[in-house]
Write an enzyme that holds these catalytic residues in place. Structure first.
Site, PDB file in Angstrom:
ATOM      1  N   SER A 115       0.826  -1.211   0.000  1.00 49.57           N
ATOM      2  CA  SER A 115       0.000   0.000   0.000  1.00 49.57           C
ATOM      3  C   SER A 115       0.855   1.254   0.000  1.00 49.57           C
ATOM      4  CB  SER A 115      -0.888   0.037   1.240  1.00 49.57           C
ATOM      5  OG  SER A 115      -1.704  -1.090   1.281  1.00 49.57           O
ATOM      6  N   HIS A 136      -2.343  -3.740  -6.607  1.00 56.56           N
ATOM      7  CA  HIS A 136      -2.863  -3.395  -5.278  1.00 56.56           C
ATOM      8  C   HIS A 136      -4.351  -3.701  -5.197  1.00 56.56           C
ATOM      9  CE1 HIS A 136      -3.899  -0.203  -2.098  1.00 56.56           C
ATOM     10  NE2 HIS A 136      -3.179  -1.111  -1.477  1.00 56.56           N
ATOM     11  N   GLU A 148      -5.561  -1.442  -8.225  1.00 57.55           N
ATOM     12  CA  GLU A 148      -4.700  -0.373  -8.736  1.00 57.55           C
ATOM     13  C   GLU A 148      -3.449  -1.016  -9.323  1.00 57.55           C
ATOM     14  OE1 GLU A 148      -5.743   3.507  -5.997  1.00 57.55           O
ATOM     15  OE2 GLU A 148      -4.482   1.986  -5.080  1.00 57.55           O
ATOM     16  N   ASN A 187      -6.014   5.901  -1.830  1.00 59.22           N
ATOM     17  CA  ASN A 187      -5.615   6.376  -0.503  1.00 59.22           C
ATOM     18  C   ASN A 187      -5.165   7.834  -0.516  1.00 59.22           C
ATOM     19  OD1 ASN A 187      -6.253   4.164   1.048  1.00 59.22           O
ATOM     20  ND2 ASN A 187      -4.307   3.150   0.681  1.00 59.22           N
TER      21      ASN A 187
HETATM   22  P1  NAD Z   1      -1.274  -9.721   7.299  1.00 55.58           P
HETATM   23  O1  NAD Z   1      -0.421  -9.400   8.471  1.00 55.58           O
HETATM   24  O2  NAD Z   1      -2.679 -10.159   7.477  1.00 55.58           O
HETATM   25  O3  NAD Z   1      -0.546 -10.863   6.420  1.00 55.58           O
HETATM   26  C1  NAD Z   1       0.820 -10.893   6.174  1.00 55.58           C
HETATM   27  C2  NAD Z   1       1.207 -12.367   6.059  1.00 55.58           C
HETATM   28  O4  NAD Z   1       2.530 -12.455   5.529  1.00 55.58           O
HETATM   29  C3  NAD Z   1       1.225 -13.092   7.412  1.00 55.58           C
HETATM   30  O5  NAD Z   1       0.397 -14.226   7.303  1.00 55.58           O
HETATM   31  C4  NAD Z   1       2.687 -13.470   7.599  1.00 55.58           C
HETATM   32  O6  NAD Z   1       2.859 -14.735   8.228  1.00 55.58           O
HETATM   33  C5  NAD Z   1       3.200 -13.506   6.172  1.00 55.58           C
HETATM   34  N1  NAD Z   1       4.628 -13.268   6.021  1.00 55.58           N
HETATM   35  C6  NAD Z   1       5.372 -12.316   6.636  1.00 55.58           C
HETATM   36  N2  NAD Z   1       6.651 -12.380   6.201  1.00 55.58           N
HETATM   37  C7  NAD Z   1       6.707 -13.380   5.271  1.00 55.58           C
HETATM   38  C8  NAD Z   1       7.721 -13.910   4.459  1.00 55.58           C
HETATM   39  N3  NAD Z   1       8.963 -13.421   4.488  1.00 55.58           N
HETATM   40  N4  NAD Z   1       7.422 -14.936   3.625  1.00 55.58           N
HETATM   41  C9  NAD Z   1       6.160 -15.436   3.573  1.00 55.58           C
HETATM   42  N5  NAD Z   1       5.134 -14.953   4.329  1.00 55.58           N
HETATM   43  C10 NAD Z   1       5.400 -13.934   5.161  1.00 55.58           C
HETATM   44  O7  NAD Z   1      -1.194  -8.416   6.368  1.00 55.58           O
HETATM   45  P2  NAD Z   1      -2.198  -7.956   5.202  1.00 55.58           P
HETATM   46  O8  NAD Z   1      -3.191  -7.006   5.769  1.00 55.58           O
HETATM   47  O9  NAD Z   1      -2.646  -9.157   4.450  1.00 55.58           O
HETATM   48  O10 NAD Z   1      -1.220  -7.073   4.302  1.00 55.58           O
HETATM   49  C11 NAD Z   1      -0.322  -7.664   3.391  1.00 55.58           C
HETATM   50  C12 NAD Z   1       0.113  -6.629   2.370  1.00 55.58           C
HETATM   51  O11 NAD Z   1      -1.035  -6.111   1.686  1.00 55.58           O
HETATM   52  C13 NAD Z   1       0.821  -5.413   2.968  1.00 55.58           C
HETATM   53  O12 NAD Z   1       1.818  -4.996   2.063  1.00 55.58           O
HETATM   54  C14 NAD Z   1      -0.294  -4.369   3.049  1.00 55.58           C
HETATM   55  O13 NAD Z   1       0.188  -3.051   3.001  1.00 55.58           O
HETATM   56  C15 NAD Z   1      -1.072  -4.700   1.789  1.00 55.58           C
HETATM   57  N6  NAD Z   1      -2.473  -4.264   1.779  1.00 55.58           N
HETATM   58  C16 NAD Z   1      -3.255  -4.401   2.885  1.00 55.58           C
HETATM   59  C17 NAD Z   1      -4.600  -4.007   2.845  1.00 55.58           C
HETATM   60  C18 NAD Z   1      -5.498  -4.172   4.043  1.00 55.58           C
HETATM   61  O14 NAD Z   1      -6.618  -3.618   4.029  1.00 55.58           O
HETATM   62  N7  NAD Z   1      -5.097  -4.913   5.073  1.00 55.58           N
HETATM   63  C19 NAD Z   1      -5.150  -3.500   1.646  1.00 55.58           C
HETATM   64  C20 NAD Z   1      -4.328  -3.412   0.518  1.00 55.58           C
HETATM   65  C21 NAD Z   1      -2.998  -3.794   0.606  1.00 55.58           C
END
Ligand code: NAD
Length: 280
Positions: A115, A136, A148, A187
Site C-alpha cells: 500500500s 494493489h 490499482e 488512498n
Molecule cells: P497480514 O499481516 O494479514 O498478512 C501478512 C502475512 O505475511 C502473514 O500471514 C505473515 O505470516 C506472512 N509473512 C510475513 N513475512 C513473510 C515472508 N517473508 N514470507 C512469507 N510470508 C510472510 O497483512 P495484510 O493485511 O494481508 O497485508 C499484506 C500486504 O497487503 C501489505 O503490504 C499491506 O500493506 C497490503 N495491503 C493491505 C490491505 C489491508 O486492508 N489490510 C489493503 C491493501 C494492501
C-alpha cells in the site's frame, strides 16, 4: 496466466489466492512457517465455504483443489506471476524480491500488493525491473472490484498490459492505472478526506454522527468518513497518513493529534470495539 504464486497468506494474500483459484488458476501460496501456512489454508477454506453458502461459488471443493499452501519459496520456480502480500515492511519486501528474482523463471512477472512502499525500491533489487509492478487489491479481496496497477518508471508496457489482462479478463476485476507515488489514487484522496473529518470533529465543529450523516445523506456516500476510519482501523489510517506525509510533506496528510492519541490509547475502531463509535 495459469500458474500463480502468492507470498504471504494473511488477510490480503489469502483473498488474492481465493480470487485466483476461483478464476481457475493453479495457485501456490508460500507462508513463512508451518503454523502460518496452516492458518492461511484455514482462512482460504473458511472464506470459500462461506462464499459457497451464499451461492457465490458452485463447486467449493474444486476451488480449494486449485490452491496449495507451503513454506518453500523454491517451489515458486514455475510460476508465471508471483504476487507478494507479506507484512508492510520495506526491508522484508526488498529481501523477498531479491530472493524471488533468483528463484522464479526470468520471464515471469513479480508483483507487490504493497500500500505504501515505492515499487521502484523493489524493482532495483532484481535483474528484471521491467517485470516488476504493484498490483494493489482492496480488502475484502473477493468482494471489492478495484485493483490499482502501479508500474514503476522501469516497468515495461508489456508487463502492464499482461497484468491488466490478468486482473480484468481472468479475475473479473476493474483496474485503474496509477503512478508509483505514495497512496496511489484511492488512498491519496481518501486519507486526507478522513483526516479532514477528524480535524472537523476535533475542533468541535460537529459531532461524529453529524459529520457522517452529512456525507451519507448529502453526498450519497455509503458510510461517513469516521465510520469508515473505524472500519479501516485507526492504526492503519495513521500509518498510511504518515507515509503520504513522508512522501509529499503536505500538511493535509499530517495525522491530527486526536488520531495519534486514539491510536496510543488502543482505540483503533471496530477491531478493538471502540474508535469514533463503540461496537459490541
Ligand atoms: P497480514 O499481516 O494479514 O498478512 C501478512 C502475512 O505475511 C502473514 O500471514 C505473515 O505470516 C506472512 N509473512 C510475513 N513475512 C513473510 C515472508 N517473508 N514470507 C512469507 N510470508 C510472510 O497483512 P495484510 O493485511 O494481508 O497485508 C499484506 C500486504 O497487503 C501489505 O503490504 C499491506 O500493506 C497490503 N495491503 C493491505 C490491505 C489491508 O486492508 N489490510 C489493503 C491493501 C494492501
Amino acid at each position: 496466466m495459469e500458474r500463480i504464486g502468492v507470498v504471504g497468506g494473511g488477510l490480503m494474500g489469502s483473498g488474492i489466492a481465493e480470487v485466483c483459484a476461483r478464476a481457475g488458476c493453479d495457485v501456490l501460496v508460500v507462508e513463512s512457517d508451518a503454523p502460518a501456512a496452516e492458518a492461511a489454508r484455514a482462512r482460504i477454506e473458511k472464506s470459500v465455504r462461506r462464499a459457497a453458502e451464499r451461492g457465490k461459488i458452485l463447486h467449493p471443493d474444486d476451488v480449494l483443489a486449485q490452491v496449495r499452501v507451503g513454506t518453500d519459496l523454491d517451489e515458486l520456480a514455475d510460476r508465471e506471476l508471483v504476487i507478494e502480500a507479506i507484512v508492510e515492511n520495506e526491508d522484508a519486501k526488498v529481501d523477498l524480491f531479491a530472493k524471488l528474482d533468483k528463484i522464479v523463471a526470468p520471464d515471469a512477472i513479480l508483483a507487490s500488493n504493497t500500500s505504501s512502499i515505492p515499487i521502484m525500491k523493489l524493482a532495483v533489487v532484481t535483474q528484471r525491473p521491467q517485470q516488476i509492478l504493484g498490483i494493489h487489491f482492496f480488502n475484502p479481496v473477493p468482494v471489492l472490484k478495484l485493483v490499482e496497477l502501479v508500474p514503476s518508471l522501469m516497468t515495461s508496457e508489456e508487463t502492464t498490459t499482461r497484468s491488466r489482462a490478468f486482473v480484468e479478463q481472468q479475475l473479473g476485476k476493474q483496474a485503474i492505472l496509477c503512478q508509483d507515488r505514495a497512496g496511489f489514487v484511492v488512498n491519496a484522496l481518501l486519507i486526507p478526506f478522513i483526516l479532514s473529518a477528524i480535524r472537523m470533529m476535533e475542533s468541535g465543529f460537529a459531532t461524529p454522527e453529524d459529520i457522517d450523516h452529512g456525507l451519507v445523506l448529502g453526498a450519497a456516500h455509503p458510510q461517513g468518513p469516521l465510520a469508515l476510519a473505524d472500519l479501516i482501523g485507526l492504526d492503519t489510517v495513521k500509518a498510511v497518513a504518515e507515509s503520504l506525509y513522508e512522501e509529499f510533506k503536505e500538511p493535509l496528510y499530517a495525522p491530527p493529534p486526536l488520531l495519534l492519541r486514539m491510536v496510543s490509547a488502543g482505540l483503533l475502531g471496530r477491531k478493538t470495539g471502540r474508535g469514533f463509535y463503540t461496537y459490541d
